[in-house]
Scaffold this active site. Structure first.
Site, PDB file in Angstrom:
ATOM      1  N   ASP A   1       0.879  -1.167   0.000  1.00 34.81           N
ATOM      2  CA  ASP A   1       0.000   0.000   0.000  1.00 34.81           C
ATOM      3  C   ASP A   1       0.923   1.225   0.000  1.00 34.81           C
ATOM      4  OD1 ASP A   1      -1.475   2.282   1.014  1.00 34.81           O
ATOM      5  OD2 ASP A   1      -2.967   0.913   1.826  1.00 34.81           O
TER       6      ASP A   1
ATOM      7  N   CYS B   1       1.208   2.914   3.455  1.00 35.91           N
ATOM      8  CA  CYS B   1       1.540   2.088   4.619  1.00 35.91           C
ATOM      9  C   CYS B   1       2.942   2.429   5.122  1.00 35.91           C
ATOM     10  CB  CYS B   1       1.431   0.619   4.205  1.00 35.91           C
ATOM     11  SG  CYS B   1       2.403  -0.546   5.137  1.00 35.91           S
TER      12      CYS B   1
ATOM     13  N   CYS C   1       5.402  -0.409   4.759  1.00 35.35           N
ATOM     14  CA  CYS C   1       5.693  -0.604   3.323  1.00 35.35           C
ATOM     15  C   CYS C   1       6.740   0.418   2.884  1.00 35.35           C
ATOM     16  CB  CYS C   1       4.432  -0.436   2.491  1.00 35.35           C
ATOM     17  SG  CYS C   1       3.127  -1.642   2.832  1.00 35.35           S
TER      18      CYS C   1
ATOM     19  N   ARG D   1      -5.135  -0.786   1.155  1.00 34.16           N
ATOM     20  CA  ARG D   1      -5.898  -1.292   2.300  1.00 34.16           C
ATOM     21  C   ARG D   1      -7.246  -0.621   2.471  1.00 34.16           C
ATOM     22  NH1 ARG D   1      -1.908   0.074   6.851  1.00 34.16           N
ATOM     23  NH2 ARG D   1      -1.852   1.881   5.523  1.00 34.16           N
TER      24      ARG D   1
END
Length: 191
Positions: free
Chosen positions: A67, A70, A73, A97
């Site tokens: 994502d 994120c 991430c 998400r």
């Protein structure tokens, strides 16, 4: 059904969902089947719709449902050069998400529609301004695939053996995990 494994009696009267454990070997045969299904799904998808960062000759390959927004991430992507240096090829699939139509989804579309997808991914993960782009893209399909394969958060790494590793792992730690991971059993070789 995807990675969902159901068992049915031969007369079709009873169906159950759950794991079967081989008590002699202590192996979860259902989980092994799920892993094989994940590998087959990723093989069928191929790399054409993925954003790939990797060395020319990788030692290991992971597929990461990511994502753009994120935090973990972004942390993972900030170490992409270190993963690659250790011989880990990282193949990204989109997993916004917040769902289809969200701001994260729109950012993912802009990345996947960019002329230079790697540069756009890095820019987006660093919080940079991303030119809004649209095109025919795989973002919704990759999100659906992630849900089908059991992804519930990001980053979700699918290892070479089909197992899901939920969350971020520093490069060296991930390399050690990959080195120790048992390969998926090939049913064709066993028959």
């Amino acid at each position: 059904v995807g990675p969902q494994i159901f068992y049915m009696t031969t007369d079709g009267k009873y169906v159950f969902s759950g794991d079967i454990i081989d008590l002699d070997t202590k192996q979860n045969v259902t989980e092994e089947k799920r892993d094989s299904v994940r590998i087959a799904a990723l093989d069928a998808l191929g790399e054409k719709n993925m954003i790939v960062f990797g060395p020319k000759v990788p030692k290991h390959t992971i597929t990461v449902f990511t994502d753009i927004d994120c935090g973990y991430c972004r942390k993972m992507h900030s170490e992409i050069a270190e993963y690659n240096k250790l011989g880990i090829k990282v193949r990204y699939l989109a997993f916004p998400r917040a769902g289809i139509g969200s701001e994260s989804y729109n950012k993912a579309v802009s990345v996947w529609c960019a002329d230079d997808k790697q540069k756009a991914m890095t820019n987006a993960k660093q919080g940079g301004n991303l030119p809004v782009k649209t095109c025919e893209n795989p973002v919704a399909a990759e999100y659906a695939l992630g849900q089908e394969l059991g992804v519930t958060g990001t980053p979700s790494l699918i290892l070479e053996n089909g197992k899901i590793y939920p969350g971020y792992a520093p490069a060296k730690q991930l390399f050690d995990i990959l080195e120790k991971a048992k390969p998926v059993k090939d049913d064709k070789k066993d028959k």
